[in-house]
Design an enzyme around this catalytic site. Structure first.
Site, short mmCIF file in Angstrom:
data_model
loop_
_atom_site.label_atom_id
_atom_site.label_comp_id
_atom_site.label_asym_id
_atom_site.label_seq_id
_atom_site.Cartn_x
_atom_site.Cartn_y
_atom_site.Cartn_z
N ASP A 1 39.71 35.61 40.76
CA ASP A 1 39.04 34.39 40.31
C ASP A 1 40.01 33.39 39.69
O ASP A 1 40.78 33.71 38.78
CB ASP A 1 37.98 34.78 39.29
CG ASP A 1 36.97 33.68 39.02
OD1 ASP A 1 37.38 32.52 38.87
OD2 ASP A 1 35.77 33.98 38.98
N SER B 1 35.92 29.17 41.51
CA SER B 1 34.88 30.19 41.46
C SER B 1 33.59 29.66 42.11
O SER B 1 33.61 29.23 43.24
CB SER B 1 34.67 30.65 40.01
OG SER B 1 33.95 31.85 39.97
#
Length: 741
Positions: free
Chosen positions: A205, A61
């Site tokens: 993600d 991320s």
């Protein structure tokens, strides 16, 4: 700190360095955490200062972005500079930056409360998912030095980042391909960002399954793993404020078991204390970076000791702090465009204005992409380079188009126009390709209508043909020494045709002709009154500039509107009645409808004075030559909100408290954001006007003051103003709530 030193001693004692033919590898792992991930920067700076060489980098991320930039070759200081410069709130917004919007689209952009797209006649409710165009373009610029490197092990430091296959929930380790797409996939927070398609898989993600990828660093070959974690474990209920915070929390549940394993293989584990900050705290970037730097200073002795110990055992040249490869500009041999459905490829290429065989910088390519994106035909445009050898590349653009039809709604209350429900319908490719048409209606006791058809022309699609229509039905009060003595209804209708040339994305010039109809209808009163209508033609030249950074409470940029023309072919049908009801001779009163010249200038400048304040300077001027009328085509002075024909805003007066054939006015204001989205704005205005046709007691100059309390909301600006004019000598209140027409 003692515990960390003990870990280093154990590392040096337990690793049989004598068995190594070369220096053991040091891996660096950076966790996800949204805005909190910017605290990693301080750790990078401490590592750089200590002279510790990192051999492998992994990230998830936000950790994939910070870690990826470090692996490419940027130093910690360089990454800090870029992070502070970026407008993170804009990057995580589902609306394009106003500065990226083409001039012809700016007037209608971002001025509605609700926008509903329609496809094939049916509404398509928006999910609120962010396409991330601004984020993608910024990452593409940052990663330009490795545009031709498709194997991340070939970076200055070998790199891998983590994503999640949304269909299977499996961990996906990204180590090859387009680095920008991989970074973007690693931080595609589910239900916040759109998924990213790579090798046939839709990715989101990586924090959902592996938020702290130290295991990946071990798999790459790291013997010693340094891990920086900003997740802080599961947040408490009162800390879950935004959707991003909640979605990160949900992701950490599945990641918990993987984290326990990852923690065990981490030799130096760094846990940041970021209590009070969430994944969406992008308004606190500076504070988060400072906390990371503080943590880095605490860890500096550890990194220094480790670096010195390794260098003593394995002497080597000191690491280079800034390792970004130097690459020349690229020669684009071919341009490939994918994803066009409704849009014309000639239109796309014309707006792009990049020629095969040309040599371009990353800034030029970004500007070209934004020039297409700013037309609002497209939801997202991404690009990458396919290397062809010998410094040549193919530019490949992937396009996702916006729906062709939008219905937009806003509500407004204004002291002048009262309550209005505003409805807009916008259609692209209306009747002919490469066109945009819209109709906006204000449903109110003071109704309004605006419509325009605009067709792009020219090889570069920077010429436009326009047809427009406008109607307003407003109250018009006539004053004598600031005392209202007569009330009128003022109806104005116009139809125009014009040609426009866009010099660039922020500036345009044009010529046109406008048919105008003006109707004055007085209410019963004991005063002399004008009743009737006129039709006239107005042939004009105009110039427009818009560089402001946002619609509500801008802090930088300029707006200029200038129009000069000739009013001719008037066809009046007016009567003037005396107080007894008898008609007066207009010619004998010097009231004539001859041809005349007119000009109107409005300039607004905004200068930032800090992060929370800005200075605003406005200049207005209206001029007529050979003009022998009153009221019909005058300039009307007063009001805070600028939206009426021939209006000159002036703090201290209501709309139309003064009318004149010539005026020059200026206003200065100081805009201060006292709290988030809450603004305090003191203002001062001055004006000089022609009073030859007015009563001898009228003032030829005006001075006014006011203070506005405003709130920037999704409904539009919510504002209340107290104001005073030295000449009128009484306090007034002015209110505007929501986006105005």
């Amino acid at each position: 700190m003692r515990r960390i030193y003990l870990i280093i001693i154990l590392i040096l004692a337990c690793h049989p360095y004598g068995l190594y033919a070369q220096r053991p590898g040091v891996g660096l792992t950076l966790s996800g955490g949204g805005a909190k991930g910017l605290a990693h920067i301080g750790i990078l700076q401490a590592i750089d200062s200590a002279g510790l060489k990192i051999d492998y980098v992994t990230g998830t991320s936000m950790g994939s972005i910070v870690g990826g930039l470090y692996a490419i070759g940027y130093s910690g200081d360089s990454i800090e500079y870029m992070a502070r410069k970026l407008d993170w709130n804009a990057l995580f917004s589902n609306q394009p930056n106003l500065t990226d919007i083409s001039y012809e689209e700016r007037a209608e952009y971002n001025r509605y409360m609700v926008e509903v797209p329609f496809e094939y006649g049916k509404p398509k409710l928006t999910s609120g998912v962010i396409s991330g165009e601004q984020l993608w373009l910024e990452l593409a610029s940052m990663c330009w030095p490795v545009r031709d490197v498709k194997d991340f092990s070939k970076f200055s430091i070998p790199f891998k980042c983590i994503a999640t296959d949304v269909a299977t929930g499996e961990i996906v380790t990204l180590e090859k391909g387009e680095i920008v797409s991989c970074m973007r996939a690693s931080m595609a927070i589910p239900s916040v960002f759109t998924t990213v398609k790579i090798d046939g898989r839709k990715l989101v993600d990586g924090g959902v399954v592996r938020n702290f990828p130290s295991i990946t660093a071990k798999e790459m070959g790291a013997d010693i793993v340094i891990g920086s974690s900003v997740s802080g474990g599961l947040a408490k209920a009162d800390e879950l404020v935004t959707p991003i915070d909640i979605l990160y929390q949900l992701g950490f549940y599945k990641d918990a078991e993987d984290f326990r394993k990852a923690r065990k293989v981490t030799d130096i584990y760094i846990e940041h204390d970021l209590k009070g900050y969430g994944a969406a705290s992008f308004g606190s970037v500076d504070s988060i970076i400072e906390l990371g730097k503080r943590k880095g200073r605490e860890l500096y002795p550890v990194f220094k000791h480790l670096a010195d110990s390794l260098n003593a055992l394995y002497p080597a040249a000191p690491p280079v702090k800034n390792r970004v490869p130097v690459v020349p500009d690229v020669e684009i041999s071919d341009i490939l465009i994918k994803g066009l459905v409704h849009s014309d490829e000639k239109f796309f290429r014309g707006r792009l204005n990049l020629k095969p065989g040309g040599c371009y910088t990353p800034q030029k390519i970004r500007e070209a992409v934004v020039n297409v994106y700013g037309t609002r035909f497209y939801k997202q445009i991404t690009y990458h380079m396919n290397p062809l050898g010998y410094g040549k590349s193919q530019l490949e653009l992937d396009v996702e188009e916006n729906p062709l039809t939008y219905v937009k709604v806003a509500l407004n209350y204004n002291s002048f126009t009262n309550v209005s429900a505003i409805l807009n319908v916008t259609q692209r490719n209306f009747v002919v390709p490469n066109s945009r048409a819209y109709v906006t209606v204000a449903i109110s006791e003071n109704p309004r209508l605006r419509a325009e058809f605009f067709k792009y022309l020219g090889r570069k699609r920077n010429v436009g043909f326009g047809l427009g229509a406008y109607y307003e039905n407003n109250p018009l009060n006539y004053y004598d020494n600031f005392k209202k003595i007569q009330e009128y209804r003022n109806k104005y209708a116009a139809v125009d045709i014009h040609m426009q040339y866009m010099l660039n994305r922020v500036m345009a010039v044009g010529v046109g002709s406008r048919w105008e109809y003006i109707r004055l209808k007085p209410k019963l009163s004991p005063y002399i009154e004008v009743d009737g209508n006129t039709r006239q033609l107005n042939t004009f030249f105009y110039y427009g500039l818009s560089t402001i950074n946002r619609k509500q409470y801008p802090t930088r940029g300029a707006q200029i509107q200038f129009e000069v023309g000739r009013v001719h072919s008037q066809n009046p049908s007016f009567v003037m009645r005396s107080t007894t009801g008898g008609e007066l001779n207009l010619d004998s009163l010097g009231f004539r409808f001859n041809n005349y010249q007119r000009g109107l200038l409005k300039m607004n400048y905004y200068f930032p004075l800090g992060r929370k304040s800005a200075f605003n300077w406005n200049i207005y001027a209206g001029m007529t030559l050979n003009y022998n009328q009153e009221l019909v085509n005058d300039f009307f002075i007063g009001g805070i909100t600028d939206f009426s024909r021939n209006q000159i805003p002036f703090v201290g007066l209501y709309e139309g408290e003064m009318n004149t054939s010539r005026v020059a006015a200026t206003q200065i204001a100081f805009q201060y954001e006292a709290f988030k989205n809450v603004f305090v704005i003191p203002r001062a205005s001055a004006a000089y006007l022609d009073t030859k046709r007015l009563a001898p007691t009228s003032f030829d100059y005006l001075t006014g003051y006011g203070i506005t309390l405003g709130y920037s909301s999704r409904l539009g600006p919510l504002e209340g103003t107290l104001m005073y004019c030295d000449q009128a000598k009484y306090l007034k209140a002015y209110v505007n709530l929501g986006f105005h027409f």
